[in-house]
Design a protein around this motif. Structure first.
Motif, PDB file in Angstrom:
ATOM      1  N   PHE A  63     -62.300  50.456 -21.986  1.00  0.00           N
ATOM      2  CA  PHE A  63     -62.277  51.687 -21.034  1.00  0.00           C
ATOM      3  C   PHE A  63     -61.079  52.813 -21.594  1.00  0.00           C
ATOM      4  O   PHE A  63     -60.169  52.683 -22.105  1.00  0.00           O
ATOM      5  CB  PHE A  63     -61.738  51.049 -19.727  1.00  0.00           C
ATOM      6  CG  PHE A  63     -62.626  50.334 -19.120  1.00  0.00           C
ATOM      7  CD1 PHE A  63     -63.644  50.641 -18.261  1.00  0.00           C
ATOM      8  CD2 PHE A  63     -62.754  48.876 -19.467  1.00  0.00           C
ATOM      9  CE1 PHE A  63     -64.534  49.617 -17.793  1.00  0.00           C
ATOM     10  CE2 PHE A  63     -63.852  47.995 -18.870  1.00  0.00           C
ATOM     11  CZ  PHE A  63     -64.787  48.430 -17.969  1.00  0.00           C
ATOM     12  N   LYS A  91     -51.291  40.858 -22.634  1.00  0.00           N
ATOM     13  CA  LYS A  91     -51.918  39.520 -22.161  1.00  0.00           C
ATOM     14  C   LYS A  91     -51.295  38.437 -23.222  1.00  0.00           C
ATOM     15  O   LYS A  91     -50.724  37.402 -22.398  1.00  0.00           O
ATOM     16  CB  LYS A  91     -53.409  39.561 -22.281  1.00  0.00           C
ATOM     17  CG  LYS A  91     -53.953  40.233 -21.236  1.00  0.00           C
ATOM     18  CD  LYS A  91     -55.421  39.911 -21.132  1.00  0.00           C
ATOM     19  CE  LYS A  91     -56.304  40.606 -20.475  1.00  0.00           C
ATOM     20  NZ  LYS A  91     -57.692  40.721 -20.906  1.00  0.00           N
ATOM     21  N   LEU A  98     -48.555  40.441 -15.326  1.00  0.00           N
ATOM     22  CA  LEU A  98     -48.396  39.468 -14.601  1.00  0.00           C
ATOM     23  C   LEU A  98     -47.422  38.343 -14.536  1.00  0.00           C
ATOM     24  O   LEU A  98     -47.505  37.260 -14.279  1.00  0.00           O
ATOM     25  CB  LEU A  98     -49.897  38.385 -14.975  1.00  0.00           C
ATOM     26  CG  LEU A  98     -51.185  39.204 -14.910  1.00  0.00           C
ATOM     27  CD1 LEU A  98     -52.362  38.557 -14.965  1.00  0.00           C
ATOM     28  CD2 LEU A  98     -51.365  40.020 -13.476  1.00  0.00           C
ATOM     29  N   ILE A 107     -63.204  57.171 -15.255  1.00  0.00           N
ATOM     30  CA  ILE A 107     -62.999  56.011 -16.361  1.00  0.00           C
ATOM     31  C   ILE A 107     -64.420  55.690 -17.169  1.00  0.00           C
ATOM     32  O   ILE A 107     -65.136  55.472 -16.155  1.00  0.00           O
ATOM     33  CB  ILE A 107     -62.504  54.667 -15.392  1.00  0.00           C
ATOM     34  CG1 ILE A 107     -61.041  55.117 -14.851  1.00  0.00           C
ATOM     35  CG2 ILE A 107     -62.334  53.534 -16.430  1.00  0.00           C
ATOM     36  CD1 ILE A 107     -60.465  54.184 -13.759  1.00  0.00           C
ATOM     37  N   PHE A 131     -67.564  54.427 -15.340  1.00  0.00           N
ATOM     38  CA  PHE A 131     -67.560  53.566 -14.679  1.00  0.00           C
ATOM     39  C   PHE A 131     -66.984  53.733 -13.339  1.00  0.00           C
ATOM     40  O   PHE A 131     -67.712  52.958 -12.503  1.00  0.00           O
ATOM     41  CB  PHE A 131     -66.431  52.355 -15.729  1.00  0.00           C
ATOM     42  CG  PHE A 131     -66.550  51.073 -14.885  1.00  0.00           C
ATOM     43  CD1 PHE A 131     -67.352  49.856 -15.070  1.00  0.00           C
ATOM     44  CD2 PHE A 131     -65.336  50.808 -13.988  1.00  0.00           C
ATOM     45  CE1 PHE A 131     -67.075  48.659 -14.574  1.00  0.00           C
ATOM     46  CE2 PHE A 131     -65.066  49.724 -13.415  1.00  0.00           C
ATOM     47  CZ  PHE A 131     -66.023  48.545 -13.634  1.00  0.00           C
ATOM     48  N   GLN A 132     -66.104  54.568 -13.094  1.00  0.00           N
ATOM     49  CA  GLN A 132     -65.554  55.082 -11.978  1.00  0.00           C
ATOM     50  C   GLN A 132     -65.405  56.546 -12.176  1.00  0.00           C
ATOM     51  O   GLN A 132     -64.865  56.665 -13.277  1.00  0.00           O
ATOM     52  CB  GLN A 132     -64.368  54.233 -11.532  1.00  0.00           C
ATOM     53  CG  GLN A 132     -64.340  52.677 -11.160  1.00  0.00           C
ATOM     54  CD  GLN A 132     -62.975  52.283 -10.898  1.00  0.00           C
ATOM     55  OE1 GLN A 132     -61.991  52.502 -11.246  1.00  0.00           O
ATOM     56  NE2 GLN A 132     -62.965  51.376  -9.856  1.00  0.00           N
ATOM     57  N   GLY A 143     -57.581  49.583 -10.828  1.00  0.00           N
ATOM     58  CA  GLY A 143     -58.643  48.761 -10.520  1.00  0.00           C
ATOM     59  C   GLY A 143     -58.761  47.703 -11.460  1.00  0.00           C
ATOM     60  O   GLY A 143     -57.876  47.475 -12.287  1.00  0.00           O
ATOM     61  N   ASP A 144     -60.082  47.272 -11.571  1.00  0.00           N
ATOM     62  CA  ASP A 144     -59.970  46.215 -12.581  1.00  0.00           C
ATOM     63  C   ASP A 144     -61.409  46.474 -13.296  1.00  0.00           C
ATOM     64  O   ASP A 144     -62.659  45.939 -12.986  1.00  0.00           O
ATOM     65  CB  ASP A 144     -60.296  44.851 -11.752  1.00  0.00           C
ATOM     66  CG  ASP A 144     -60.855  43.762 -12.586  1.00  0.00           C
ATOM     67  OD1 ASP A 144     -60.823  43.926 -14.095  1.00  0.00           O
ATOM     68  OD2 ASP A 144     -61.337  42.886 -12.108  1.00  0.00           O
ATOM     69  N   PRO A 145     -61.466  47.432 -14.402  1.00  0.00           N
ATOM     70  CA  PRO A 145     -62.681  47.811 -14.786  1.00  0.00           C
ATOM     71  C   PRO A 145     -63.443  46.941 -15.624  1.00  0.00           C
ATOM     72  O   PRO A 145     -64.819  47.010 -15.436  1.00  0.00           O
ATOM     73  CB  PRO A 145     -62.146  49.094 -15.790  1.00  0.00           C
ATOM     74  CG  PRO A 145     -60.641  48.926 -15.947  1.00  0.00           C
ATOM     75  CD  PRO A 145     -60.319  48.013 -14.636  1.00  0.00           C
ATOM     76  N   THR A 146     -62.819  45.835 -16.045  1.00  0.00           N
ATOM     77  CA  THR A 146     -63.602  44.778 -16.791  1.00  0.00           C
ATOM     78  C   THR A 146     -64.468  43.905 -15.793  1.00  0.00           C
ATOM     79  O   THR A 146     -65.355  43.049 -16.268  1.00  0.00           O
ATOM     80  CB  THR A 146     -62.602  44.054 -17.599  1.00  0.00           C
ATOM     81  OG1 THR A 146     -61.787  43.299 -16.974  1.00  0.00           O
ATOM     82  CG2 THR A 146     -61.638  44.782 -18.726  1.00  0.00           C
ATOM     83  N   GLU A 166     -60.632  40.736 -15.451  1.00  0.00           N
ATOM     84  CA  GLU A 166     -59.111  40.821 -15.264  1.00  0.00           C
ATOM     85  C   GLU A 166     -58.793  40.081 -14.025  1.00  0.00           C
ATOM     86  O   GLU A 166     -59.237  40.361 -12.922  1.00  0.00           O
ATOM     87  CB  GLU A 166     -58.618  41.975 -15.725  1.00  0.00           C
ATOM     88  CG  GLU A 166     -58.486  42.040 -16.999  1.00  0.00           C
ATOM     89  CD  GLU A 166     -57.767  43.378 -17.530  1.00  0.00           C
ATOM     90  OE1 GLU A 166     -56.622  43.723 -16.706  1.00  0.00           O
ATOM     91  OE2 GLU A 166     -58.040  44.050 -18.567  1.00  0.00           O
ATOM     92  N   THR A 167     -57.575  39.341 -14.164  1.00  0.00           N
ATOM     93  CA  THR A 167     -56.782  39.247 -12.985  1.00  0.00           C
ATOM     94  C   THR A 167     -56.085  40.149 -12.173  1.00  0.00           C
ATOM     95  O   THR A 167     -55.152  40.893 -12.738  1.00  0.00           O
ATOM     96  CB  THR A 167     -55.868  37.883 -13.381  1.00  0.00           C
ATOM     97  OG1 THR A 167     -56.478  37.074 -14.493  1.00  0.00           O
ATOM     98  CG2 THR A 167     -55.600  37.089 -12.250  1.00  0.00           C
ATOM     99  N   TYR A 168     -56.168  40.350 -11.060  1.00  0.00           N
ATOM    100  CA  TYR A 168     -55.468  41.241 -10.041  1.00  0.00           C
ATOM    101  C   TYR A 168     -53.923  40.525  -9.947  1.00  0.00           C
ATOM    102  O   TYR A 168     -53.927  39.393  -9.734  1.00  0.00           O
ATOM    103  CB  TYR A 168     -55.864  41.417  -8.826  1.00  0.00           C
ATOM    104  CG  TYR A 168     -57.119  42.392  -8.832  1.00  0.00           C
ATOM    105  CD1 TYR A 168     -56.948  43.633  -8.863  1.00  0.00           C
ATOM    106  CD2 TYR A 168     -58.354  41.821  -8.766  1.00  0.00           C
ATOM    107  CE1 TYR A 168     -58.079  44.789  -8.510  1.00  0.00           C
ATOM    108  CE2 TYR A 168     -59.235  42.850  -8.969  1.00  0.00           C
ATOM    109  CZ  TYR A 168     -59.311  44.212  -8.696  1.00  0.00           C
ATOM    110  OH  TYR A 168     -60.239  45.018  -8.852  1.00  0.00           O
ATOM    111  N   THR A 169     -52.877  41.445 -10.005  1.00  0.00           N
ATOM    112  CA  THR A 169     -51.519  41.105  -9.524  1.00  0.00           C
ATOM    113  C   THR A 169     -51.777  40.230  -8.367  1.00  0.00           C
ATOM    114  O   THR A 169     -50.849  39.172  -8.025  1.00  0.00           O
ATOM    115  CB  THR A 169     -50.560  42.119  -9.560  1.00  0.00           C
ATOM    116  OG1 THR A 169     -50.992  43.036  -8.507  1.00  0.00           O
ATOM    117  CG2 THR A 169     -50.499  42.767 -11.083  1.00  0.00           C
TER     118      THR A 169
END
Lengths: 172, 389, 380, 156
Positions: A126, A73, C75, A118, A92-93, B251-254, B257-260
């Motif tokens: 995670f 990031k 990204l 997950i 979580f999943q 997925g977006d576990p948090t 977060e930003t998806y692409t």
């Protein structure tokens, strides 16, 4: 006009198919993959201390699992700041594999069925792993789980696979 | 200012699960010949070639080399790209940048995959590195299953809605001469009785494995108008990748977060003055590997608000006759030769703009269309096409 | 549309076998880091990344997933070219010229040591007609070498001279894998791999990575005092079936070269080019490619090497870095040629510097018997 | 499952000794199939003639590389030909059909305009030379494969 041409060249074969030859290749290719030093440190901690570790970004302070040389990031060098992660968390999943997939790394079909999930570790990081619970009806999101390690020291040294699975807390 | 460019030729093979009658190169050639015929060009007019596939699926190393003679690469400049599921769109991107740069005026873009050569799911599983644990993967199917479960929970969508997505795809595919799966499904029950593959995904919730190829011919502005009466302008393209293996790589576990998809939309929409996608864009061909994913993607691409994707399906908005048709071709749910899949999205969107969709032409007028690709650890490529610039 | 694209920084790992100590990602990062340090740029500043690697060598479907984090692809735009690295540079250049991107990072990596070379190469051949014969790139190249030597009377000694010259040059290149102190006799008495190719005629197994930063001419001047311009570039495919090709000729290279030359405005290559970095996976290839590149007429490359013209200090030094034969991995090799050309033009090649190099040529190959050639002309 | 990881001496780095194993099956296609079936059933080597440039390609294939046209005129070529190039390969690999040294060669068959890539057998390595005349030797048990030709042997 053009479309018609396509049809002529790509029309499906008529019912009586001529004999078509197929050539089989069953040659596995060997590889010696390296963990490198970042993932290697994770392996070391798992084997020696039964610990799950990730490294922490100097800028955003987020802990990354698997460990990384660059914070994805912030896009800065991570340095060498290691943190131990909790071994308990919540599902979580999850999913439940019904169809036995071919495992390219082992050259065999996977045991069937099995559940993988997950897991949100208790510090919010995670982690993906197998779940001990195989019963679709009993699997649920939010289930509390903990890591179960391979007890034999000599069998460890395989990183994430040093953990056998995550099992439901309180279920003995 | 960059050179502008247009699609002047479109060709694809019919798609099916097995093609014993052709080898990989011959199959790809069918699409190339179709595109050349469509543009009324000969192979000599092509200046460069950009090809995409996923090489581990067929286990052919340097597949572009093997089809050099058949697909027309021989004696020409070219590149092969490979970015997993988005490969076919990455080739479109390379074609876009090379023609925009002025290096070439007429370029051939090819996506192809012959999935009868190997085991696709196994090849996808090989995307996970074994050093990060065998448990880390359940193939793409497992990823979409997890996501479907989450989507079900957060949006309130039911299995019936997923079934409606398949019904739409199937109805559309039955009107598309090139589509692979044409099941003639009649009712939601027909879908719901198909067996589970990876819970909660059923066989019919997922896309098939197809053999097929798609070719596009790109031309610079000055050549495009001479070659085609109906050039489709490639207005813009946006690629957004990210690193794999955040535990829930798709997925977006948090939850924060930003998806692409969001990033790609934000950039593409902003550059092109799109503020209300469903008003400013007329139609979309999206890469939806599963029924559930289609509803999810409606939301990601801002075709509707969060948690409302399933409502678009319920109201029939995305049908061929609807206000905002999505995947009139039948989409990936009906046809999925992976390396070609994103290329087909662009091709089908372009056909709609030209009004050449035939039986699956959208009822509404299509001036602007969006084609998207999805691959790797949830990577996105978006291509914006226009009838006029 | 930008006028010209420029390279502002290059980074290379040392090339060596058995880099088991590093993952693909860490290896690529070693090269990327050098580029960042040289320019002071951060990974978040790039418009796009173009990577080059092969799923087959990484042993992983979608091999560019390995390097996403270290090229700042979070990204962001990234694309993977599955040819030799020189084509990734070409793709990066196209992005700059298109005007859509202003700053692109290009990176190639391969760890040949971790995989089975012959099996991977065998998979590049047509499954029905060639693969079952058990061909790999060495046996294919050997047939090309034999045909080329037969047609033009090239001798094994002349090929061996290429090896001696390049390993000699490699001694002065700290990044080169195998600087060997060898003579023509050593080459000619080394083990035969596939006749007429001997062990020392072939490139060794190698691991490594290469990275570079490409930007517009304008921006380049702000980022470095010594930008290197890409004056011309092209590439070209040969046909696949070996029996369809006149293996003694390299038509694809001739085509790629003529496009690149005309773009760069080069009419007399020998005169106008000061240094060339050529991809010779096998010794005969340097001779063949020199003909394709127009450094001499067909069949004359033997005389060229005999004359010493391509040595350091000669009229046109070829492979002052030591070339691919002294160790560069697949995918990386062609990009390493570009990197070496950049170092030469910037006067940063250290002990293997060619004096006052103003225009350089870099060349890369992919596939059996050079089925795909990439050529790039660079200038100060 | 045996341990597949190994720790590098003196470093916290692990090597995973693994493999990728996915069985593959390739379609030879209509033209390729007919070529291979002719080898199996008739011990005939078939080529394809390009109507535009008149060149005969062996093995038969569906496209002329230069004219880019679709080919459909089948031509039988001789089982005898001239060696264009060869190599004696000493490098073993797991895909080779026979033990090395293997002699690979490209042979221009009489009646063909290109070369066919195959192996040579029954040959004295010292006598190998470009331009030598060779003839196809077929296997007894054939299964529609390029290996139905066992190898090419020198003509007496």
């Amino acid at each position: 006009m053009a479309k018609k041409k396509v049809k002529e060249t790509t029309e499906k074969s008529p019912k009586e198919e001529p004999e078509y030859v197929r050539i089989k290749f069953n040659q596995p290719r060997r590889y010696d993959w390296s963990t490198g030093k970042y993932l290697g440190h994770f392996y070391a901690e798992a084997k020696e201390n039964k610990k799950i570790v990730g490294n922490r970004c100097p800028k955003c302070k987020e802990i990354w699992l698997p460990p990384t040389p660059v914070c994805p990031k912030c896009k800065v060098d991570m340095g060498w700041d290691w943190r131990e992660l909790p071994q308990t968390g919540t599902v979580f999943q999850y999913t439940y594999l019904v169809f036995p997939l071919w495992d390219p790394h082992y050259g065999e079909r996977w045991a069937n069925p099995y559940a993988s999930g997950i897991i949100k570790l208790d510090n919010g990081v995670f982690y993906r792993h197998f779940l001990e619970e195989q019963d679709k009806e009993k699997l649920k999101e939010g289930m509390r789980v903990k890591a179960v390690w391979k007890e034999d020291y000599n069998e460890r040294g395989q990183g994430p696979s040093d953990i056998l699975y995550f099992k439901e807390i309180g279920k003995e | 200012m960059p050179n502008r460019l247009a699609i002047v030729g479109i060709g694809q093979t019919y798609h099916t699960s097995k093609r014993p009658d052709v080898n990989y190169a011959e199959m790809t050639r069918e699409a190339v010949m179709a595109a050349l015929a469509d543009a009324q060009l000969s192979i000599k007019d092509i200046e460069a070639t950009f090809m995409a596939n996923m090489e581990t699926f067929e286990a052919i190393y340097l597949p572009d080399h093997q089809m050099a003679a058949e697909a027309g690469f021989y004696g020409k400049p070219g590149l092969k790209v490979g970015t997993g599921g988005t490969s076919g769109a990455s080739a479109v991107a390379e074609g876009f940048y090379f023609v925009a740069s002025g290096l070439y005026d007429v370029a051939l873009v090819i996506g192809c995959e012959k999935q009868d050569c190997g085991d696709t799911t196994a090849a996808i599983s090989a995307a996970a590195t074994p050093i990060w644990g065998k448990g880390a993967t359940t193939g793409a199917i497992g990823e979409f299953a997890k996501q479907a479960l989450s989507y079900m929970k957060t949006s309130g969508a039911k299995e019936e809605h997923a079934a409606m997505v398949r019904l739409k795809a199937d109805r559309n595919a039955c009107r598309n001469p090139y589509a692979h799966l044409k099941l003639g499904l009649k009712s939601i029950e027909d879908v719901l009785k198909s067996p589970y593959l990876v819970w909660p995904l059923r066989l019919l919730d997922f896309c098939p494995q197809s053999c097929g190829a798609c070719a596009l011919i790109f031309a610079s502005e000055k050549r495009a108008k001479k070659i085609s009466k109906k050039p489709v302008w490639v207005a813009d393209i946006e690629t957004v990748h990210q690193e794999p293996f955040r535990a829930g790589s798709f997925g977006d576990p948090t939850g924060k977060e930003t998806y692409t998809q969001h990033v790609a939309c934000e950039r593409l929409y902003k550059r092109n003055g799109i503020t209300k996608p469903r008003r400013d864009i007329d139609l979309a061909e999206i890469y939806e590997p599963s029924n559930w994913e289609e509803m999810n993607l409606y939301e990601h691409f801002h075709f509707c608000g969060k948690g409302e994707g399933w409502k678009l399906i319920e109201k029939g908005i995305t049908e061929i006759e609807g206000e905002f048709p999505v995947n009139p071709s039948g989409g990936v749910l009906a046809t999925n030769p992976i390396g070609a899949t994103p290329t087909i999205r662009v091709a089908e969107a372009a056909l709609q703009i030209r009004g050449d969709g035939g039986e699956h032409q959208a009822t509404r007028e299509v001036k602007t269309a969006l084609a998207t690709a999805l691959g790797g650890p949830n990577w996105t490529v978006m291509t914006l096409l226009k009838r006029s610039l | 549309m930008a006028e010209r694209a420029a390279i502002v920084a290059v980074g290379q790992t040392k090339y060596q076998p058995n880099r088991a100590d590093a993952s693909e990602e860490e290896l690529a990062y070693e090269a990327v880091k050098q580029c960042l340090e040289a320019t002071g740029l951060s990974l978040s500043e790039f418009d796009a990344a173009v990577s080059c690697s092969q799923d087959f060598w990484d042993g992983r479907t979608i091999s560019n997933m390995n390097i996403q984090r270290v090229v700042g692809a979070h990204l962001n735009d990234e694309d993977k070219v599955c040819e030799d690295g020189i084509n990734a540079v070409y793709a990066g250049m196209a992005r700059i010229l298109s005007g859509h991107h202003k700053l692109v990072i290009v990176v190639a990596h391969t760890k040949e040591s971790q995989a089975e070379k012959s099996l991977i190469e065998n998979a590049a051949f047509d499954p029905a007609l060639l693969r079952q014969l058990g061909l790999d790139f060495v046996s294919a190249a050997a047939m090309q070498a034999r045909r080329y030597m037969y047609k033009y009377g090239i001798t094994p000694e002349q090929c061996a001279k290429v090896v001696v010259k390049n390993h000699g040059n490699a001694k002065k290149n700290p990044l080169a894998q195998a600087p060997l102190d060898i003579t023509v006799e050593d080459v000619l008495s080394s083990k035969i791999l596939s006749s007429p190719i001997r062990l020392l005629d072939a490139k060794p197994i190698s691991d490594g990575a290469c990275a570079m930063i490409i930007t517009t001419e304008e921006r380049a001047k702000k980022l470095t005092k010594k930008p290197v311009l890409i004056l011309g570039a092209s590439n070209c495919y040969e046909t696949h079936y070996l029996g369809d090709r006149d293996l003694a000729e390299c038509e694809a290279l001739v085509k790629a070269t003529s496009t690149a030359y005309s773009m760069a405005g080069i009419r007399n290559p020998i005169k106008e080019i000061d240094v060339a970095e050529v991809s010779e996976e096998y010794s005969y290839q340097e001779l063949m490619w020199m003909e394709g590149l127009g450094f001499c007429s067909k069949g004359e490359a033997g005389k060229l090497i005999d004359s010493g013209m391509t040595k350091m200090g000669g009229k046109l030094p070829v492979n002052p870095s030591g070339g691919v034969i002294s160790g560069n991995p697949i995918c990386v090799a062609g990009m390493a040629r570009v990197a070496e050309a950049v170092l030469q033009l910037r006067g940063e090649a250290g002990d293997h510097q060619v004096k006052n190099a103003r225009v350089a040529l870099a060349h890369g190959i992919t596939g059996a018997c050079g089925q795909h050639h990439g050529v790039m002309i660079l200038g100060r | 499952m045996a341990t597949v990881t190994e720790k590098l001496e003196g470093m916290d780095v692990w090597i995973y000794h693994g493999r990728i194993y996915i069985p593959n099956t390739y379609a030879a296609g209509a033209v390729g199939s007919q070529f291979l079936i002719a080898l199996r059933d008739k011990k005939k080597i078939m080529g394809m003639r390009c109507p535009t440039c008149n060149r005969v390609y062996v093995p038969a294939r569906s496209v002329c590389k230069d004219c880019f046209g679709q080919l459909d005129e089948w031509v039988e070529v001789s089982d005898k030909g001239t060696l264009l190039t060869y190599t004696v390969c000493n490098q073993p690999n797991p895909v080779q059909p026979v033990e090395p040294p293997i002699v690979y060669g490209i042979i221009q068959l009489d009646g063909a305009d290109n070369g066919i890539v195959h192996m040579l057998g029954e040959v004295d390595l010292e006598q190998l030379r470009i331009g030598m005349r060779v003839q196809a030797v077929f296997k007894e048990k054939r299964e529609a494969s390029i290996l139905d030709i066992k190898y090419f042997k020198p003509l007496a």
